[in-house]
Design a protein around this motif. Sequence first.
Motif, PDB file in Angstrom:
ATOM      1  N   ALA A 166       0.829  -1.209   0.000  1.00 45.36           N
ATOM      2  CA  ALA A 166       0.000   0.000   0.000  1.00 45.36           C
ATOM      3  C   ALA A 166       0.862   1.258   0.000  1.00 45.36           C
ATOM      4  CB  ALA A 166      -0.934  -0.004   1.211  1.00 45.36           C
ATOM      5  N   ALA A 167       1.926   1.245   0.790  1.00 44.38           N
ATOM      6  CA  ALA A 167       2.804   2.411   0.833  1.00 44.38           C
ATOM      7  C   ALA A 167       3.437   2.675  -0.525  1.00 44.38           C
ATOM      8  CB  ALA A 167       3.888   2.214   1.895  1.00 44.38           C
ATOM      9  N   ALA A 168       3.841   1.618  -1.219  1.00 47.91           N
ATOM     10  CA  ALA A 168       4.417   1.790  -2.555  1.00 47.91           C
ATOM     11  C   ALA A 168       3.379   2.324  -3.539  1.00 47.91           C
ATOM     12  CB  ALA A 168       4.983   0.463  -3.050  1.00 47.91           C
ATOM     13  N   LEU A 169       2.158   1.802  -3.492  1.00 50.16           N
ATOM     14  CA  LEU A 169       1.098   2.268  -4.392  1.00 50.16           C
ATOM     15  C   LEU A 169       0.724   3.716  -4.097  1.00 50.16           C
ATOM     16  CD1 LEU A 169      -1.085  -0.957  -4.320  1.00 50.16           C
ATOM     17  CD2 LEU A 169       0.036  -0.037  -6.359  1.00 50.16           C
ATOM     18  N   ASN A 170       0.700   4.094  -2.829  1.00 47.38           N
ATOM     19  CA  ASN A 170       0.390   5.478  -2.473  1.00 47.38           C
ATOM     20  C   ASN A 170       1.477   6.432  -2.938  1.00 47.38           C
ATOM     21  OD1 ASN A 170      -2.088   5.062  -1.229  1.00 47.38           O
ATOM     22  ND2 ASN A 170      -1.226   4.843   0.825  1.00 47.38           N
ATOM     23  N   ALA A 171       2.728   6.029  -2.755  1.00 50.06           N
ATOM     24  CA  ALA A 171       3.851   6.913  -3.071  1.00 50.06           C
ATOM     25  C   ALA A 171       4.106   7.016  -4.569  1.00 50.06           C
ATOM     26  CB  ALA A 171       5.115   6.433  -2.358  1.00 50.06           C
TER      27      ALA A 171
END
Length: 347
Positions: free
Chosen positions: A167-172
């Motif tokens: 999720a952090a990668a997709l958000n960033a």
Amino acid sequence: MAFAQSPSPSPSPSPAELAQALAGTPATRLPPTSGKRQVIIDTDPGQDDAIALLMAMAAPDRLDIKALTVSVGNLPLSVTEKNARIVRDWAHRPDIPVYAGYPRPLVREPIFADDVHGKSGMEGPTLHEPRGPLMPTHAVQYLIDTLRAAPPRSITLVGLAPLTNFAAALNAAPDIKPAIAEIVVMDGAWGVGGNITPAATFNIYADPEAASVVFRSGVPVTAISHDAARRVLLTPERIAPFRAMGNNAGKVVADIFDSMMAYGLRRRGVAVGPVYDPCVIAYLLQPELFKGAKVSVDVETKGEFTTGATVVDFRGYNRRTPNTLWISEADAEGLHALLRARIARLP
């Protein structure tokens, strides 16, 4: 005077037809696949994670494991990243890099499952200090860099842990989405209830906001649900073949399974329990062992009693385009046979 004839009444549906109509989208057996997948496995070992990782590392003909990314989850990150490197040693796969990621969920305080997996996270076998190093790059940065450089739909992300890193990668970096062929996760339940609350399964409950990001990302998601995994029961009879293999990996798996059986006896009063994370690797290797349906899935993030619940729309109530291949049935005998065949290949 002529009168129009009333249409003949339709025959009454059979009980099976009626049951299916009420159930909604039917689960169908998945077709077999061939070839080799490039995968990045996100994990939080964890006893069943360890067995799933061994199973994956024993399949170099089908899985090109680019890396393990490690998250907080079953235990703190300092334990899970160490355990991932220990499992890599057990499989004699020093070629697979390990990257540590988030030490806590996106917005919540971490919860742990050391009551299930033991303080070490991999209770059962004797653990050692890992021989290989941890990579210096943060797991989320590794995911972003790797996916940005990858061809379209070339890499499968495999989630055995809370989905914080993904999720952090997709958000960033939303621009990484085209490179992702599929996100395959051990997440969610519908018919059988949760395993951490009555409504939620551990991986989602541990970071429901992250799970919501992944399911709403627009990337194809396959969820190996607890509805399926709880059909793949572990019994004492299914442990003996691993101990009889004569290799170290077989002994490790048998020791972990024995510990899981002891927990089942303490928790449920009977030496039996589900095998969760290996189901994800089995799906990658032999999808024909499973049945599933394309449906819309949302994650509850605000409920007083239902935080982390997966809301699975089999009947099309929300009129959204299906975003998930929801795996609801598994062939237990076939899966255990596959697991034995792969573990037998390891040292």
